[in-house]
Design a protein around this motif. Sequence first.
Motif, PDB file in Angstrom:
ATOM      1  N   MET A   1      20.192  58.633   5.589  1.00  0.00           N
ATOM      2  CA  MET A   1      20.040  59.041   4.192  1.00  0.00           C
ATOM      3  C   MET A   1      21.364  59.514   3.613  1.00  0.00           C
ATOM      4  O   MET A   1      22.223  59.997   4.344  1.00  0.00           O
ATOM      5  CB  MET A   1      19.012  60.188   4.093  1.00  0.00           C
ATOM      6  N   ARG A   2      21.487  59.394   2.316  1.00  0.00           N
ATOM      7  CA  ARG A   2      22.654  59.951   1.620  1.00  0.00           C
ATOM      8  C   ARG A   2      22.219  61.283   1.023  1.00  0.00           C
ATOM      9  O   ARG A   2      21.335  61.324   0.178  1.00  0.00           O
ATOM     10  CB  ARG A   2      23.114  59.005   0.497  1.00  0.00           C
ATOM     11  N   ILE A   3      22.841  62.331   1.521  1.00  0.00           N
ATOM     12  CA  ILE A   3      22.405  63.681   1.129  1.00  0.00           C
ATOM     13  C   ILE A   3      23.544  64.429   0.442  1.00  0.00           C
ATOM     14  O   ILE A   3      24.641  64.553   0.988  1.00  0.00           O
ATOM     15  CB  ILE A   3      21.929  64.462   2.377  1.00  0.00           C
ATOM     16  N   ALA A   4      23.266  64.912  -0.770  1.00  0.00           N
ATOM     17  CA  ALA A   4      24.275  65.697  -1.492  1.00  0.00           C
ATOM     18  C   ALA A   4      24.132  67.162  -1.101  1.00  0.00           C
ATOM     19  O   ALA A   4      23.017  67.685  -1.047  1.00  0.00           O
ATOM     20  CB  ALA A   4      24.076  65.536  -2.998  1.00  0.00           C
ATOM     21  N   ASP A  75      19.780  60.408  -1.865  1.00  0.00           N
ATOM     22  CA  ASP A  75      18.344  60.455  -1.580  1.00  0.00           C
ATOM     23  C   ASP A  75      17.785  61.863  -1.740  1.00  0.00           C
ATOM     24  O   ASP A  75      16.595  62.040  -1.986  1.00  0.00           O
ATOM     25  CB  ASP A  75      18.075  59.971  -0.152  1.00  0.00           C
ATOM     26  N   ALA A  76      18.641  62.858  -1.537  1.00  0.00           N
ATOM     27  CA  ALA A  76      18.172  64.246  -1.612  1.00  0.00           C
ATOM     28  C   ALA A  76      19.356  65.181  -1.812  1.00  0.00           C
ATOM     29  O   ALA A  76      20.511  64.800  -1.602  1.00  0.00           O
ATOM     30  CB  ALA A  76      17.442  64.624  -0.332  1.00  0.00           C
ATOM     31  N   ILE A  77      19.034  66.406  -2.226  1.00  0.00           N
ATOM     32  CA  ILE A  77      20.045  67.465  -2.320  1.00  0.00           C
ATOM     33  C   ILE A  77      19.606  68.559  -1.352  1.00  0.00           C
ATOM     34  O   ILE A  77      18.412  68.894  -1.296  1.00  0.00           O
ATOM     35  CB  ILE A  77      20.117  68.047  -3.748  1.00  0.00           C
ATOM     36  N   VAL A  78      20.551  69.127  -0.598  1.00  0.00           N
ATOM     37  CA  VAL A  78      20.198  70.203   0.322  1.00  0.00           C
ATOM     38  C   VAL A  78      21.080  71.420   0.071  1.00  0.00           C
ATOM     39  O   VAL A  78      22.249  71.289  -0.289  1.00  0.00           O
ATOM     40  CB  VAL A  78      20.301  69.747   1.797  1.00  0.00           C
ATOM     41  N   ALA A  79      20.483  72.594   0.234  1.00  0.00           N
ATOM     42  CA  ALA A  79      21.258  73.835   0.138  1.00  0.00           C
ATOM     43  C   ALA A  79      20.898  74.737   1.309  1.00  0.00           C
ATOM     44  O   ALA A  79      19.717  74.861   1.647  1.00  0.00           O
ATOM     45  CB  ALA A  79      20.947  74.549  -1.177  1.00  0.00           C
ATOM     46  N   HIS A 114      14.310  67.094  -6.403  1.00  0.00           N
ATOM     47  CA  HIS A 114      15.024  66.445  -5.296  1.00  0.00           C
ATOM     48  C   HIS A 114      15.777  67.446  -4.429  1.00  0.00           C
ATOM     49  O   HIS A 114      16.506  67.065  -3.530  1.00  0.00           O
ATOM     50  CB  HIS A 114      16.029  65.417  -5.844  1.00  0.00           C
ATOM     51  N   THR A 115      15.665  68.735  -4.750  1.00  0.00           N
ATOM     52  CA  THR A 115      16.455  69.747  -4.058  1.00  0.00           C
ATOM     53  C   THR A 115      15.629  70.429  -2.968  1.00  0.00           C
ATOM     54  O   THR A 115      14.505  70.872  -3.228  1.00  0.00           O
ATOM     55  CB  THR A 115      16.962  70.812  -5.069  1.00  0.00           C
ATOM     56  N   TYR A 116      16.189  70.505  -1.776  1.00  0.00           N
ATOM     57  CA  TYR A 116      15.480  71.088  -0.633  1.00  0.00           C
ATOM     58  C   TYR A 116      16.286  72.192   0.023  1.00  0.00           C
ATOM     59  O   TYR A 116      17.510  72.090   0.146  1.00  0.00           O
ATOM     60  CB  TYR A 116      15.199  70.017   0.439  1.00  0.00           C
ATOM     61  N   GLU A 117      15.579  73.166   0.510  1.00  0.00           N
ATOM     62  CA  GLU A 117      16.166  74.169   1.401  1.00  0.00           C
ATOM     63  C   GLU A 117      16.312  73.468   2.754  1.00  0.00           C
ATOM     64  O   GLU A 117      15.542  72.551   3.076  1.00  0.00           O
ATOM     65  CB  GLU A 117      15.226  75.380   1.443  1.00  0.00           C
ATOM     66  N   LEU A 118      17.267  73.895   3.567  1.00  0.00           N
ATOM     67  CA  LEU A 118      17.599  73.164   4.798  1.00  0.00           C
ATOM     68  C   LEU A 118      16.387  72.905   5.697  1.00  0.00           C
ATOM     69  O   LEU A 118      16.179  71.780   6.155  1.00  0.00           O
ATOM     70  CB  LEU A 118      18.702  73.914   5.570  1.00  0.00           C
ATOM     71  N   SER A 119      15.581  73.931   5.974  1.00  0.00           N
ATOM     72  CA  SER A 119      14.455  73.725   6.895  1.00  0.00           C
ATOM     73  C   SER A 119      13.418  72.775   6.308  1.00  0.00           C
ATOM     74  O   SER A 119      12.775  72.015   7.026  1.00  0.00           O
ATOM     75  CB  SER A 119      13.818  75.060   7.297  1.00  0.00           C
ATOM     76  N   VAL A 125      11.318  66.149   5.078  1.00  0.00           N
ATOM     77  CA  VAL A 125      11.912  64.877   4.637  1.00  0.00           C
ATOM     78  C   VAL A 125      12.365  64.059   5.843  1.00  0.00           C
ATOM     79  O   VAL A 125      12.091  62.868   5.938  1.00  0.00           O
ATOM     80  CB  VAL A 125      13.094  65.128   3.670  1.00  0.00           C
ATOM     81  N   LEU A 126      13.052  64.721   6.795  1.00  0.00           N
ATOM     82  CA  LEU A 126      13.575  63.962   7.941  1.00  0.00           C
ATOM     83  C   LEU A 126      12.580  63.933   9.106  1.00  0.00           C
ATOM     84  O   LEU A 126      12.803  63.246  10.098  1.00  0.00           O
ATOM     85  CB  LEU A 126      14.918  64.550   8.388  1.00  0.00           C
TER      86      LEU A 126
END
Lengths: 265, 496
Positions: A1-4, A75-79, A114-119, A125-126
């Motif tokens: 995946m392409r993750i920002a 595909d997603a944004i992670v913080a 589209h924004t997810y917390e790491l866990s 998602v993964l």
Amino acid sequence: MRIALFATCIAETMFPQAPVATVRLLERLGHEVLFPPGQACCGQMHTNTGYLDQAVPVVRNHVAAFAPVLDGEWDAIVAPSGSCVGSVRHQQAMVADRVGDRGLARDAAAVAEHTYELSELLVDVLGLTDVGAHFPHRVTYHPTCHSLRMVHVGDRPLRLLRAVDGIDLVDLPEAESCCGFGGTFALKNAETSAAMVGEKVRNVISTGAEVLTAGDYSCLMNMGGRLSRHGTGVTVAHLAEILASTREAPWEPAFLPRSAQAVKP
Amino acid sequence: MPNVRPQPAHAPAHPLRWGEPFPEAAHETLANGQMRRNLAHATRTIRDKRLRVTAELPDWEALRDAGAAIKHQVMSELPALLVELERNVTARGGHVHWARDAEEANRIVTDLVRAKGADEVVKVKSMATQEIGLNEHLEAEGITATETDLAELIVQLAGDMPSHVLVPAIHRNREEIREIFAGRMADAPAGLTGEPRELAMAARAHLRAKFLTAKVAISGANLAVAETGTVAVFESEGNGRMCLTLPETLVTVMGIEKLVPTFRDVEVFAQLLPRSSTGERMNPYTTLWTGVTPGDGPQEFHLVLLDNGRTKALADEVGRQALHCIRCSACMNVCPVYEHTGGHAYGSVYPGPIGAILTPQLLGTGTKGSLPHHDATASLPFASSLCGACYEACPVKIDIPTALVHLRGRMVEAEQRRPLPTGWATAMRSAAAVMTSGSRFAVAARAAGLGRVAARGERIGRLPGPLAGWTSVRDVPAPPRQSFRQWWSQHESEER
């Protein structure tokens, strides 16, 4: 995946180990990580301090920096922060609505989807709980208030931690009570905040853990600062740092506790 | 009684505004170790009980939704529902009075008591009468009001202010209560011990005499039903039932927001209220009365409908949800700030998270024309770490964190009407300038690294100025040698 990656302002400036670990972890899992350079802050600091008008351009900048996700660029944004994700989901559109900027409110809500917390990203998602980490330390986990009650990460961080090789995970008594950080609350109501962090730290010490972990560096800074001043020897690590740690590239604490540093050669 | 000093020590000038801003008031209460131990013990006990009894209901979340929906409907139709309530109370032999503010309500009640020729009244525990300072007003008019709720009686005898909505004497332990009774209750038995049963029996004997002689009782209301004109009080001890049935005249003071549209709605609150407040499945005494019934109970009933800032709050689309509050106190029992500072730090009869959003609205703090920097209540919306535990516990789903943030915005707006910007305003403006551009932020992040000069080793110790409070108990880590962006550009070029 392409993750920002949304590094978050506090981690970018004070705790780069969290976004660095997030990048290393996701790349190890075979994903491509990108860093949109226009990003700065989600606006939470201004919003929660009551400077709602000043939060508007901060929100606008954040939404513009991450808007390419809407065109399928990522595909997603992670913080690596439950708090900032909570603000993206529950505050940005509200801030925009308040000044009547419907377009910004719509875009903010779309980016937030589209924004997810790491866990959340890892588990939902993964589809992972075992990320192949190795962390041979006694660890206790504090669920930060915004991860718990704004983002509702539930037991995802614990499921990820339980799957770490070599870890000795111990329960934190009264885990769900606030550590007393609360952004500018810790400055404006310093004495009350000090009483709250004092109690939290007593609970942490009672577990006998060497490492305290959480999904937010702001809370870890608060609890870690108190643990350090106490000279307890307990150090802090972001969940991402633990999950990024492997036998080949083990974790190196960035902020050593007082007592541990005293014996450092 | 060396240990029993009134808390707060000075009689408050105003029931909703006692004086000092929250941080200063908290400084005083945080220093009271005994009070903090009393509080921690009591809030934990109620907290655990509440969790047990709400977890056993399969439809608890649906009940919360129902409670929130009914309250929402009430706020949308308030004027019509109030007129309906008045019509039905009057049709069943009651009298309705409208009070714009505390002064008007106090005058109405005093005139009613005087008309009966009474100089003593018994009272059912009531937040509305606390809010208007009725007891103090009656005292000034030569009328003695006796609180009959045990905790309220303790507070009254000690010359305290309440520190909790449900358990006003939560800050006192048994030994303190023994001292208060022994020293201030004229008919206290000799050799009274701190045994809860002995204390309760002493209060019971003291109060029974009052119930049997009082001609007038004054109560609040947990709710009133517009459809039927029925008023209800939910209580634990039965002293309320005594007041509501024995005296000839009953005067009820009720906030205009505390009504429900239909009798069926009572069922929702009869479940939500006891489980949220005392952690009981059902409260021991629920008294409902509709007007007057010849030969049974009070033969004269007066309902005083109190505004006192409520229509001002209703005009605020975010803040108005504070009016949904059913005064269960669940938010206080879960709030970590309340647990450490106690209720007196909030400087209002409404403490804790709900008080932090209700008090400033009832007073109109932060609205145009007010000067919040002179007003202690302007500090209340900031007296929260926004941890969200209150929202999670609220039986009618009042989004207290969002309301707090909204009210912070109003306080800041009012502050910005001042000619000179505050330090916070300046800091927030400069931060916003940096945070609206990735490149400006990158520069600032690199500059933050210069903060290392302030650090000895990997941490910064005590600092002056706004960081003094923080660094008096915590170390701050030294800024990193390399910001994330610097690491990223290196990482990116290595990857290529």
